[in-house]
Design a protein around this motif. Sequence first.
Motif, mmCIF file in Angstrom:
data_model
loop_
_atom_site.group_PDB
_atom_site.id
_atom_site.type_symbol
_atom_site.label_atom_id
_atom_site.label_comp_id
_atom_site.label_asym_id
_atom_site.label_seq_id
_atom_site.Cartn_x
_atom_site.Cartn_y
_atom_site.Cartn_z
ATOM 1 N N LEU A 1 -7.329 6.653 21.517
ATOM 2 C CA LEU A 1 -7.186 7.670 22.581
ATOM 3 C C LEU A 1 -8.253 8.610 22.865
ATOM 4 O O LEU A 1 -8.341 9.123 24.024
ATOM 5 N N LYS A 2 -9.249 8.711 21.997
ATOM 6 C CA LYS A 2 -10.216 9.819 22.263
ATOM 7 C C LYS A 2 -11.682 8.983 22.690
ATOM 8 O O LYS A 2 -11.883 8.118 22.347
ATOM 9 N N GLY A 3 -12.312 10.052 23.534
ATOM 10 C CA GLY A 3 -13.765 9.389 23.653
ATOM 11 C C GLY A 3 -13.921 8.711 24.950
ATOM 12 O O GLY A 3 -13.173 8.623 25.626
ATOM 13 N N GLU A 4 -15.218 8.606 25.068
ATOM 14 C CA GLU A 4 -15.856 8.044 26.327
ATOM 15 C C GLU A 4 -15.403 6.621 26.438
ATOM 16 O O GLU A 4 -15.376 5.792 25.227
ATOM 17 N N GLY A 5 -15.421 5.703 27.521
ATOM 18 C CA GLY A 5 -15.262 4.309 27.525
ATOM 19 C C GLY A 5 -16.583 3.557 27.112
ATOM 20 O O GLY A 5 -17.762 4.453 27.176
ATOM 21 N N HIS A 6 -16.467 2.520 26.527
ATOM 22 C CA HIS A 6 -17.487 1.742 26.003
ATOM 23 C C HIS A 6 -18.415 1.290 26.909
ATOM 24 O O HIS A 6 -19.715 1.095 26.614
ATOM 25 N N ASP A 7 -18.196 1.625 28.084
ATOM 26 C CA ASP A 7 -18.880 0.901 29.369
ATOM 27 C C ASP A 7 -19.734 2.087 30.193
ATOM 28 O O ASP A 7 -20.155 2.173 31.176
ATOM 29 N N GLY A 8 -19.293 3.356 29.319
ATOM 30 C CA GLY A 8 -19.900 4.726 29.858
ATOM 31 C C GLY A 8 -19.111 5.433 30.850
ATOM 32 O O GLY A 8 -19.508 6.414 31.342
ATOM 33 N N SER A 9 -17.915 4.914 31.308
ATOM 34 C CA SER A 9 -16.934 5.596 32.045
ATOM 35 C C SER A 9 -16.448 6.901 31.146
ATOM 36 O O SER A 9 -16.502 6.955 29.921
ATOM 37 N N GLY A 10 -15.947 7.721 31.962
ATOM 38 C CA GLY A 10 -15.437 8.903 31.190
ATOM 39 C C GLY A 10 -14.247 9.029 30.545
ATOM 40 O O GLY A 10 -13.841 9.570 29.635
ATOM 41 N N GLN B 1 -6.858 -0.730 28.969
ATOM 42 C CA GLN B 1 -8.091 -0.271 28.837
ATOM 43 C C GLN B 1 -8.983 -1.443 29.650
ATOM 44 O O GLN B 1 -8.576 -2.695 29.545
ATOM 45 N N THR B 2 -10.267 -1.185 30.386
ATOM 46 C CA THR B 2 -11.171 -1.931 30.925
ATOM 47 C C THR B 2 -12.578 -1.801 30.585
ATOM 48 O O THR B 2 -13.354 -2.177 31.037
ATOM 49 N N ASP B 3 -12.669 -1.040 29.302
ATOM 50 C CA ASP B 3 -13.994 -0.429 29.182
ATOM 51 C C ASP B 3 -14.759 -1.325 28.242
ATOM 52 O O ASP B 3 -15.934 -0.929 27.740
ATOM 53 N N GLY B 4 -14.374 -2.482 28.046
ATOM 54 C CA GLY B 4 -15.211 -3.469 26.991
ATOM 55 C C GLY B 4 -16.140 -3.773 27.372
ATOM 56 O O GLY B 4 -16.773 -3.774 28.827
ATOM 57 N N GLU B 5 -16.910 -4.432 26.566
ATOM 58 C CA GLU B 5 -18.423 -5.320 27.047
ATOM 59 C C GLU B 5 -18.258 -6.091 27.988
ATOM 60 O O GLU B 5 -19.306 -6.001 28.902
ATOM 61 N N HIS B 6 -17.210 -6.874 28.184
ATOM 62 C CA HIS B 6 -17.218 -7.605 29.456
ATOM 63 C C HIS B 6 -16.179 -7.362 30.443
ATOM 64 O O HIS B 6 -16.047 -8.021 31.242
ATOM 65 N N GLY B 7 -15.770 -6.144 30.071
ATOM 66 C CA GLY B 7 -14.912 -5.493 31.450
ATOM 67 C C GLY B 7 -13.362 -6.189 31.509
ATOM 68 O O GLY B 7 -13.165 -5.918 32.478
#
Length: 153
Positions: A20-29, A110-116
Motif C-alpha cells: 500500500l505504501k511508497g513509490e511505484g517500482h517504475d518511479g511513478s508516484g 498495479q502496473t509499476d513492475g519491472e516489465h510494466g
Amino acid sequence: MPYTSIKRVTNGAAVLDYVLKGEGHDGSGSRNRIVTPIYMNKDIGYRLQMNKYWKRARSNHKVQIISIIQSFSQKEFDRENYEDILKANEIGQTLVEEHYPGRQALICTQTDGEHGLVHNHILINDVSMIDSKACCRFQYHHTCVAPWTDEIA
C-alpha cells in the motif's frame, strides 16, 4: 493464462505496508492504480481492521495473510488502458468472493513492475470473520489457486 503465485505471510502489517505504501517500482508516484477492499471500510486503516480478527485467532495460529499475485501478460491487458486495469481488479475480486467467503481482503491492482505488466496483489485475511479459523489447506495451495485464476480470467 495469468501467472499466479501464493504465499502464507506471518507478518500481515509488513505486507500491507509493502503493497500500500511508497513509490511505484517504475518511479511513478503511486504503486496502486486501483485498491478494492472486501469487508473493510476505506476510511479506517486496513491493518487495524484485519488486526481485530488476527487477535481472535488461536494462539498457535501464525499466518495472518494469504498473499496472491496474479500477473497478466501484455497480450492480456494493456497497462495504458484503464478498462483493462479494471478488468484485472475484477478478476481478483471474483477470486476472493468465490473462494474465500467471509474473509477480509484487499485487491491492489498495479502496473509499476519491472516489465510494466498489469498485476494484482491480493491480500486475504487468513482469519475468518465468521469463526476465527484459518483458511483450508486447499485455499493456499498453488495447485488450486492457479486454476481458479485461469478459470475466472
